[in-house]
Design a protein around this motif. Structure first.
Motif, PDB file in Angstrom:
ATOM      1  N   SER A 153       0.988  -0.951   0.099  1.00  0.00           N
ATOM      2  CA  SER A 153       0.045  -0.014  -0.100  1.00  0.00           C
ATOM      3  C   SER A 153       0.799   1.271   0.100  1.00  0.00           C
ATOM      4  O   SER A 153       2.172   1.210   0.360  1.00  0.00           O
ATOM      5  N   THR A 154       0.449   2.371  -0.546  1.00  0.00           N
ATOM      6  CA  THR A 154       0.934   3.715  -0.487  1.00  0.00           C
ATOM      7  C   THR A 154      -0.056   4.668   0.035  1.00  0.00           C
ATOM      8  O   THR A 154      -1.122   4.690  -0.361  1.00  0.00           O
ATOM      9  N   GLU A 155       0.375   5.456   1.000  1.00  0.00           N
ATOM     10  CA  GLU A 155      -0.637   6.426   1.759  1.00  0.00           C
ATOM     11  C   GLU A 155      -0.157   7.648   1.740  1.00  0.00           C
ATOM     12  O   GLU A 155       1.167   7.901   2.180  1.00  0.00           O
ATOM     13  N   VAL A 171      -5.189   9.350   1.747  1.00  0.00           N
ATOM     14  CA  VAL A 171      -5.573   8.558   0.773  1.00  0.00           C
ATOM     15  C   VAL A 171      -4.631   7.208   0.875  1.00  0.00           C
ATOM     16  O   VAL A 171      -3.419   7.474   0.936  1.00  0.00           O
ATOM     17  N   VAL A 172      -5.307   6.235   0.859  1.00  0.00           N
ATOM     18  CA  VAL A 172      -4.578   4.752   0.850  1.00  0.00           C
ATOM     19  C   VAL A 172      -4.904   4.086  -0.253  1.00  0.00           C
ATOM     20  O   VAL A 172      -6.030   3.723  -0.397  1.00  0.00           O
ATOM     21  N   ASP A 173      -3.761   3.664  -1.086  1.00  0.00           N
ATOM     22  CA  ASP A 173      -3.989   2.891  -2.368  1.00  0.00           C
ATOM     23  C   ASP A 173      -3.418   1.579  -1.919  1.00  0.00           C
ATOM     24  O   ASP A 173      -2.228   1.237  -1.604  1.00  0.00           O
ATOM     25  N   ASP A 177      -7.707  -1.317  -4.411  1.00  0.00           N
ATOM     26  CA  ASP A 177      -8.838  -0.429  -3.511  1.00  0.00           C
ATOM     27  C   ASP A 177      -8.282   1.181  -3.363  1.00  0.00           C
ATOM     28  O   ASP A 177      -7.166   1.170  -3.199  1.00  0.00           O
ATOM     29  N   ARG A 178      -9.209   2.138  -2.864  1.00  0.00           N
ATOM     30  CA  ARG A 178      -8.515   3.263  -2.529  1.00  0.00           C
ATOM     31  C   ARG A 178      -9.582   3.586  -1.232  1.00  0.00           C
ATOM     32  O   ARG A 178     -10.855   3.733  -1.454  1.00  0.00           O
ATOM     33  N   ASP A 180     -10.340   6.528   1.070  1.00  0.00           N
ATOM     34  CA  ASP A 180     -10.297   8.052   1.653  1.00  0.00           C
ATOM     35  C   ASP A 180     -10.832   8.268   2.775  1.00  0.00           C
ATOM     36  O   ASP A 180     -11.779   7.863   3.217  1.00  0.00           O
ATOM     37  N   VAL A 198     -14.607   3.900   0.572  1.00  0.00           N
ATOM     38  CA  VAL A 198     -14.031   2.737  -0.244  1.00  0.00           C
ATOM     39  C   VAL A 198     -14.790   2.751  -1.273  1.00  0.00           C
ATOM     40  O   VAL A 198     -15.998   1.876  -1.140  1.00  0.00           O
ATOM     41  N   THR A 233      -3.777   2.158   8.155  1.00  0.00           N
ATOM     42  CA  THR A 233      -3.119   3.483   8.346  1.00  0.00           C
ATOM     43  C   THR A 233      -2.426   3.565   9.679  1.00  0.00           C
ATOM     44  O   THR A 233      -3.266   3.440  10.695  1.00  0.00           O
TER      45      THR A 233
END
Length: 313
Positions: A153-155, A171-173, A177-178, A180, A198, A233
């Motif tokens: 994941s990238t946030e 925002v977490v990808d 999924d994404r 917010d 989501v 997160t």
């Protein structure tokens, strides 16, 4: 001397940004100033009281008037006089910056006088206090990026701190999924609201007076919890770290409203936080054997969560 009446007066004027906490100037270097127009509503015991007592300075403004600045002095809810005009002109701008009023020390009159006196901070001390307080209350904003290590994941998250509390928007990808989210605390660091999405799924949480609302419905099973914990997160670890204010070696048990992602379901989760040193905290799950050593920055934001998250920018 009780201050509740002065607080009520100050709130009623609408002059203060912090209605429950008047700035306290009593510790500053000061000089004793005799008041003008000392009012005769002051009783004899008060006039003969020589020891330090509490006074409230309040800048009285009237935009329709051309009178010079007037700084009234209150004692136990009554205005007992005014600062001399020349002194008031120097003090009033600082009071305005502080919200319109402040606490100071004072005393009864000198021998053979009816004029009450006030211990007024020196010009230099008052200017330094005002500047320092203004700098402390300025809004600070931090942008941080976390990489998920267990799940790819990238946030990116923007965190804003101000006198009202903390607001974080992220925002977490993750796994196609994404997520917010927006999380808000009050000035004490207590969680208040969160909104998550989501795709088409959304979730809204709020916490007030010990009660949790999830999508507008009371969730009694969550009452007694004090924080939220979003699965994907490390932002939500910051909330208890900042709010608990533990000293090194102290521990605290808390319950959280744990949010699963991407399902956006909410369950109660018992946890423990222990402060190991200035920047390291031990996180432990109280219903499993999971534990982790968290490294944080000066704002309590997680820099390293071994095996799960790492700050990369």
């Amino acid at each position: 001397m009780p201050t509740w009446w002065e607080h009520l007066i100050h709130v009623a004027t609408g002059r203060s940004r912090r209605h429950v906490d008047l700035p306290d100037l009593r510790h500053l270097p000061s000089r004793r100033v005799a008041l003008e127009r000392t009012h005769y509503v002051v009783n004899d015991p008060e006039r003969h009281h020589r020891r330090q007592r509490l006074y409230v300075l309040r800048h009285e403004t009237d935009r329709r008037s051309r009178r010079p600045a007037r700084v009234a002095v209150f004692s136990n809810g009554r205005d007992v006089g005014y600062l001399p005009s020349r002194v008031a002109a120097r003090v009033a701008p600082h009071l305005d910056t502080l919200g319109g009023a402040a606490l100071v020390n004072g005393a009864g009159p000198a021998t053979d006088s009816i004029r009450l006196r006030v211990d007024l901070p020196t010009d230099v001390a008052l200017a330094d206090f005002t500047e320092t307080r203004a700098q402390h209350e300025e809004t600070s904003m931090t942008r941080i990026t976390w990489q998920g290590l267990e799940a790819a994941s990238t946030e990116t998250c923007t965190v804003e701190f101000d006198a009202a509390g903390m607001t974080a928007v992220g925002v977490v990808d993750i796994d196609g999924d994404r997520l917010d989210y927006r999380v808000v605390t009050d000035a004490t660091g207590q969680f208040r609201t969160a909104d998550l999405a989501v795709g088409e799924r959304t979730l809204s949480l709020s916490f007030s007076d010990g009660r949790w609302l999830v999508n507008g419905e009371h969730r009694g099973d969550l009452d007694g919890a004090t924080e939220i914990d979003i699965q994907t997160t490390p932002l939500t670890n910051t909330l208890p770290i900042r709010r608990l204010g533990l000293t090194v070696g102290e521990s605290a048990d808390i319950d959280t409203a744990w949010i699963a992602v991407p399902a956006l379901t909410v369950v109660r989760d018992p946890q423990r936080y222990t402060r190991l040193d200035e920047r390291q905290w031990l996180y432990e799950s109280r219903d499993s054997d999971f534990r982790a050593l968290l490294t944080v920055d000066g704002d309590g934001l997680v820099l390293d969560y071994p095996g799960l998250f790492r700050a990369i920018g």
